[in-house]
Design an enzyme around this catalytic site. Structure first.
Site, mmCIF file in Angstrom:
data_model
loop_
_atom_site.group_PDB
_atom_site.id
_atom_site.type_symbol
_atom_site.label_atom_id
_atom_site.label_comp_id
_atom_site.label_asym_id
_atom_site.label_seq_id
_atom_site.Cartn_x
_atom_site.Cartn_y
_atom_site.Cartn_z
ATOM 1 N N LYS A 40 -0.314 -22.609 -115.614
ATOM 2 C CA LYS A 40 0.293 -22.348 -114.313
ATOM 3 C C LYS A 40 -0.766 -21.780 -113.377
ATOM 4 O O LYS A 40 -1.610 -20.975 -113.797
ATOM 5 C CB LYS A 40 1.440 -21.351 -114.531
ATOM 6 N N SER A 82 9.886 -20.470 -112.184
ATOM 7 C CA SER A 82 8.814 -20.843 -111.273
ATOM 8 C C SER A 82 7.679 -21.606 -111.956
ATOM 9 O O SER A 82 6.786 -22.120 -111.293
ATOM 10 C CB SER A 82 8.250 -19.576 -110.619
ATOM 11 N N SER A 95 11.464 -17.627 -115.729
ATOM 12 C CA SER A 95 10.575 -18.689 -115.251
ATOM 13 C C SER A 95 9.861 -19.500 -116.321
ATOM 14 O O SER A 95 9.189 -20.485 -116.000
ATOM 15 C CB SER A 95 9.530 -18.102 -114.294
#
Length: 474
Positions: free
Chosen positions: A85, A160, A184
């Site tokens: 990420k 996310s 997330s």
């Protein structure tokens, strides 16, 4: 909910192998780190979805060549292609955190988890799409575009850690790093149909990871299987002098004992979900099928009341709002126009919270944890919960209306996950079926503090008798 009649093979040449399969193939000489890396990079370049924001093409190939000069026999992640990420820092390389505020930002430090994955033999091939500053459970991002589900680009990817779910589900890499502040890791895992592990709060070092809410932030993994998550956790856990909040005192092998089965005392708490709970009938059907499978495998099911996550979620939101506004206050003052409207709205609200309310929320954590443990985790190894309250929605369904309406949908979307972060408990999300729209349905097992080994063992045994984790989008 029936099992698929024909499970697609994840051994196709264009698809990334699981973590354990890739490492074993590399260790035994059936393939090489360079071959695995070249294949992952080629797949990533040819992928049209919202997965990668940057590829580390030259760096990854150099790392793979260097790995070829190393004895891989004792490396648990030998040659395994992974991705991170875009909030896991790497010295000298971009890390923009899905934002305009950090456009062009290049940190001077490297995240501990990246260093440890690479020391175990993994090859990082690139940075992944994410919600702006990790502030959306759906994958909403006004700056770089919303995350799109690999099974249907009309539907949300979850967030996310949106790119982490997408590229793992699409089998572009064997695993991906994500973060979990309110769900997330678990939400994109469930939405995209992969396995996601959120460890106990502070078990894994967060050094070199963009902070959102330090009291809630947690590093996690998205991978094909529970065994993969066990191996990844084993590779990164341990004390870190750079992170004084890290509670790990020693290394641990979470893969050891994962094959022990469920016949010897494994107990799972199962709430009696009904029509009054924030969970749709088809999600309840998925949960019921999951419990039948576990009971058949030998687990003992213990009926408990349905947890009420309203209060826990509200406390989590208070902590997140106060801490996120503290992290962002300098940029909010100097460049507010560089934030997406929804993210700015949520962060600025935190500036209005009284310090007394924030302190109370932190002070209450131990009391709330003790009550939760007594009510739902007494004498059991795990608590079964939904991840989402309903089937995966479309992007249009989650973005239409006013900002207040959008924010309210965000709250409902993460109802079953936020409270776990406030309590600091570990949780494992598992693919467990499909809903009527054809998209994945996931469930989560919430464990006792430092109870990752039990969660992974239960998840592994479930995946030994089902095939949902083997399916991927064509």
């Amino acid at each position: 909910m029936s099992q698929p009649s024909q499970v697609q093979s994840n051994m196709k040449s264009a698809r990334a192998l699981s973590v354990t399969a890739a490492a074993e193939a590399c260790r035994t000489g059936k393939t090489t780190a360079l071959e695995l890396t070249e294949r992952a990079l080629a797949a990533a370049r040819g992928f049209s979805g919202t997965g990668f924001v940057r590829l580390r093409q030259h760096q990854a190939l150099n790392d793979a060549v260097e790995g070829a000069r190393t004895d891989l026999r004792d490396m648990p992640l030998a040659g395994v292609p992974v991705a991170c990420k875009d909030m896991f820092y790497r010295a000298g390389e971009l890390s923009e955190c899905g934002s305009a505020v950090l456009k062009g930002f290049s940190p001077q430090i490297t995240a501990t988890v990246i260093t440890r994955l690479e020391s175990a033999g993994a090859v990082d091939i690139g940075a992944l799409h994410m919600a702006e500053f990790a502030m959306s459970p759906t994958g909403y991002n006004q700056q770089i575009g919303h995350g799109r589900n690999p099974w249907s680009d009309r539907h949300v990817s979850g967030g996310s850690s949106s790119g982490s779910g997408v590229v793992t589900a699409a089998r572009l890499v064997s695993a991906a790093l994500g973060s979990d502040t309110g769900g997330s890791v678990r939400i994109p895992a469930a939405v995209c149909g992969v396995t996601g592990l959120k460890p106990t709060q502070n078990l894994v070092s967060v050094y070199g990871v963009m902070p959102l809410s330090p009291s809630l932030d947690c590093v996690g993994f998205l991978a094909q299987t529970a065994r993969d998550c066990a191996r990844l956790l084993s590779a990164v856990v341990g004390p870190d002098l750079n992170d004084p909040t890290c509670i790990a005192t020693e290394k641990r092998d979470y893969e050891s004992g994962i094959d022990a089965g469920l016949q010897h005392g494994v107990r799972i708490a199962v709430p009696a979900f009904d029509e009054n709970c924030p969970v749709s009938p088809e999600i309840r059907a998925c949960l019921e099928e999951f419990t039948r499978t576990l009971a058949f495998a030998g687990a003992t099911l213990v009926r408990v009341p349905v947890p009420d996550f309203h209060e826990l979620g509200a406390l989590a939101n208070l902590v997140l709002g106060a801490e996120a506004s503290s992290v962002h206050q300098r940029w909010l003052a100097s460049r507010p126009e560089d934030y997406g409207h929804q993210v700015r709205r949520r962060i600025e609200r935190g500036l209005l919270y009284p310090a007394t309310r924030y302190i109370d929320a932190l002070r209450l954590r131990h009391l709330m944890l003790a009550r939760f443990m007594a009510s739902f985790l007494r004498d059991v190894d795990a608590l079964l919960l939904p991840v989402l309250p309903y089937a995966v929605p479309t992007i249009e369904e989650t973005t239409k209306g006013s900002e207040g309406e959008i924010e309210e949908r965000f709250g409902g979307f993460s109802y079953w996950t936020r409270g776990t972060n406030y309590l600091g408990l570990p949780a494992l999300a598992l693919p467990a079926g499909r809903t009527v729209n054809g998209l994945p349905c996931g469930v989560q097992l919430v464990g006792r503090p430092l109870g990752e080994a039990a969660l992974l063992r239960i998840g592994h045994q479930y995946q030994q008798t089902t095939g949902w984790h083997e399916q991927f989008p064509e």
